[in-house]
Design a protein around this motif. Structure first.
Motif, PDB file in Angstrom:
ATOM      1  N   VAL A 197       0.634  -1.187  -0.135  1.00 35.69           N
ATOM      2  CA  VAL A 197      -0.422   0.310   0.104  1.00 35.69           C
ATOM      3  C   VAL A 197       0.561   1.061   0.184  1.00 35.69           C
ATOM      4  O   VAL A 197       0.748   2.185  -0.708  1.00 35.69           O
ATOM      5  CB  VAL A 197      -1.083  -0.011   1.462  1.00 35.69           C
ATOM      6  N   LEU A 198       1.991   1.197   1.130  1.00 39.00           N
ATOM      7  CA  LEU A 198       2.383   2.262   1.308  1.00 39.00           C
ATOM      8  C   LEU A 198       3.713   2.748   0.005  1.00 39.00           C
ATOM      9  O   LEU A 198       3.684   3.628  -0.885  1.00 39.00           O
ATOM     10  CB  LEU A 198       3.316   2.604   2.492  1.00 39.00           C
ATOM     11  N   GLY A 199       3.660   1.466  -0.882  1.00 40.65           N
ATOM     12  CA  GLY A 199       5.131   2.265  -1.900  1.00 40.65           C
ATOM     13  C   GLY A 199       4.376   2.092  -2.971  1.00 40.65           C
ATOM     14  O   GLY A 199       5.121   3.172  -3.562  1.00 40.65           O
ATOM     15  N   THR A 200       3.390   1.796  -3.037  1.00 38.34           N
ATOM     16  CA  THR A 200       2.303   2.470  -4.719  1.00 38.34           C
ATOM     17  C   THR A 200       1.598   3.276  -4.034  1.00 38.34           C
ATOM     18  O   THR A 200       2.178   4.166  -5.621  1.00 38.34           O
ATOM     19  CB  THR A 200       0.725   1.190  -4.760  1.00 38.34           C
ATOM     20  N   LEU A 201       1.525   3.572  -2.843  1.00 40.43           N
ATOM     21  CA  LEU A 201       1.203   5.384  -2.788  1.00 40.43           C
ATOM     22  C   LEU A 201       2.484   6.164  -3.323  1.00 40.43           C
ATOM     23  O   LEU A 201       2.099   7.302  -3.912  1.00 40.43           O
ATOM     24  CB  LEU A 201       0.843   5.545  -1.486  1.00 40.43           C
ATOM     25  N   VAL A 202       3.409   6.035  -2.410  1.00 44.71           N
ATOM     26  CA  VAL A 202       5.660   7.011  -2.577  1.00 44.71           C
ATOM     27  C   VAL A 202       4.950   6.548  -4.624  1.00 44.71           C
ATOM     28  O   VAL A 202       6.264   7.372  -5.158  1.00 44.71           O
ATOM     29  CB  VAL A 202       6.383   6.173  -2.239  1.00 44.71           C
ATOM     30  N   GLY A 203       4.894   5.977  -5.184  1.00 39.75           N
ATOM     31  CA  GLY A 203       5.258   5.623  -6.492  1.00 39.75           C
ATOM     32  C   GLY A 203       3.954   6.428  -7.315  1.00 39.75           C
ATOM     33  O   GLY A 203       4.409   6.831  -8.179  1.00 39.75           O
ATOM     34  N   LEU A 204       2.651   6.329  -7.178  1.00 38.68           N
ATOM     35  CA  LEU A 204       1.879   7.392  -7.496  1.00 38.68           C
ATOM     36  C   LEU A 204       2.677   8.609  -7.334  1.00 38.68           C
ATOM     37  O   LEU A 204       2.409   9.267  -8.144  1.00 38.68           O
ATOM     38  CB  LEU A 204       0.812   7.398  -7.438  1.00 38.68           C
ATOM     39  N   PHE A 213      11.917  -0.287  -3.071  1.00 39.31           N
ATOM     40  CA  PHE A 213      11.664  -1.214  -4.247  1.00 39.31           C
ATOM     41  C   PHE A 213      10.305  -1.227  -4.644  1.00 39.31           C
ATOM     42  O   PHE A 213      10.317  -1.594  -6.037  1.00 39.31           O
ATOM     43  CB  PHE A 213      12.080  -2.944  -4.115  1.00 39.31           C
ATOM     44  N   VAL A 214       9.215  -1.088  -4.192  1.00 38.27           N
ATOM     45  CA  VAL A 214       8.147  -1.150  -4.507  1.00 38.27           C
ATOM     46  C   VAL A 214       7.386   0.251  -5.370  1.00 38.27           C
ATOM     47  O   VAL A 214       6.589   0.319  -6.257  1.00 38.27           O
ATOM     48  CB  VAL A 214       6.959  -1.416  -3.407  1.00 38.27           C
ATOM     49  N   ALA A 215       7.930   0.881  -4.865  1.00 39.85           N
ATOM     50  CA  ALA A 215       8.148   2.557  -4.945  1.00 39.85           C
ATOM     51  C   ALA A 215       8.861   2.730  -6.837  1.00 39.85           C
ATOM     52  O   ALA A 215       7.867   3.040  -7.858  1.00 39.85           O
ATOM     53  CB  ALA A 215       8.575   3.261  -4.282  1.00 39.85           C
ATOM     54  N   PHE A 216      10.070   2.570  -6.604  1.00 42.93           N
ATOM     55  CA  PHE A 216      10.933   2.351  -7.918  1.00 42.93           C
ATOM     56  C   PHE A 216       9.830   1.532  -9.218  1.00 42.93           C
ATOM     57  O   PHE A 216       9.551   1.918 -10.444  1.00 42.93           O
ATOM     58  CB  PHE A 216      12.175   1.945  -7.489  1.00 42.93           C
TER      59      PHE A 216
END
Length: 327
Positions: free
Chosen positions: A116-123, A205-208
């Protein structure tokens, strides 16, 4: 009477004008033995490294799991095979099942927060300008590049009972009872520190990957969704998620593997304490095997840990096999 000789035919098969032999097109020579074996020779170093660093230790672990190997046997160089006793003892132990359940629940909570947090940071990376995006990327890269032991040490200092920044900050906010709070005195607060550490280290990792995947979605899809009156949530559910479903699936299962097998963060924070209440399966295997010097028991727990992880990954394996059948 002169005998007339018959003219020599020059149009017979294989002969050209004047009787020259016709040469047809040459067939290309087949690949040489060296060229055929070149791909295998290039793969040989990787195969040997995999066998030496992965397969051989795995085989040794499986063999040890069927042995009664303690300090006595190790000193006397004795090999005592005891069959499936180590496995039966663990499968009949309530401590093993409590640890396994704790590991699964801890993994699930971590993976949900990370995704959830990684997806939000990626967005967010996809929406920021160049300068702010670069600044955020540098911060994420520093967090991602920090060695695990170093980051664990930093978090230990942050949550120190007497000199920790967290306690000092909470005290300044008015929570004076937290000024000397021991975060490692109970199971919940210890797991909270470990969870923060794992989530903090996994978000980059998820955000990038999320930011890279977003660049593959055409802008026309966003524009069409906005013309239809779609908001941010609707755009995510109808445009982003359907197009990036393989990304979400693959990243989620990678995080399951990494969190489930996490050892350093859990062990270094409080050695699985207090009273072994924060042990996960990898830590449990280490303490039983190396700490208590029950090497056969520790090996059997390690093998059961891999089996549990394989069960958790069953759904992902089914999807991979299904996609290969469709190709």
């Amino acid at each position: 009477m002169a005998v007339q000789s018959e003219p020599v035919r020059t149009d017979s098969p294989g002969l050209g004008v004047g009787g020259d032999v016709l040469k047809g097109p040459r067939r290309p020579a087949g690949p040489s033995l060296l060229s055929r074996g070149a791909p295998y020779l290039l793969l040989l170093p990787a195969i040997l490294a995999t066998l030496a660093l992965l397969c051989w230790p795995l085989i040794e672990t499986v063999l040890l799991s069927f042995q009664n190997l303690n300090k006595r046997q190790l000193i006397l160089h004795l090999t005592e095979w005891n069959g499936f006793k180590n496995y039966s003892d663990q499968l009949g132990s309530s401590e093993f099942w409590h640890t396994a359940g704790r590991s699964v629940a801890f993994t699930a909570l971590n993976v949900v927060l990370i995704m959830v947090l990684g997806t939000l940071v990626g967005l967010l990376l996809n929406r920021l300008g160049k300068k702010m995006r670069l600044l955020l990327q540098v911060g994420l890269m520093l967090a991602w590049a920090m060695p695990i032991v170093a980051s664990t040490t930093v978090f230990t200092w942050l949550f120190d009972e007497r000199y920790g920044v967290v306690n000092w900050f909470l005290d300044k906010l008015g929570w004076h009872s937290m000024a000397t709070y021991n975060w490692y005195s109970n199971q919940t607060s210890t797991f909270f520190v470990i969870l923060l550490l794992l989530v903090w280290g996994s978000i980059p990792f998820v955000a990038f990957n999320m930011y890279a995947a977003l660049t593959t979605i055409p802008n026309e899809l966003y524009e069409a969704a906005r013309l239809d009156g779609a908001g941010s949530w609707k755009i995510f559910t109808s445009v982003i998620y359907p197009n990036l479903k393989p990304f979400f699936l693959g990243t989620t299962f990678l995080e399951i593997i990494w969190i489930f097998k996490a050892f350093t963060q859990v062990f270094a924070i409080n050695n699985g304490g207090p009273e072994r209440l924060t042990e996960t399966l990898p830590v449990y295997a280490y303490i039983e095997g190396m700490g208590n010097q029950h090497y056969g028991v520790g090996s059997s727990i390690a093998v059961l840990t891999m089996v549990c992880l394989g069960v958790l990954m069953t759904y992902y394996f089914r999807i991979i096999l299904k996609q290969e059948d469709e190709l």
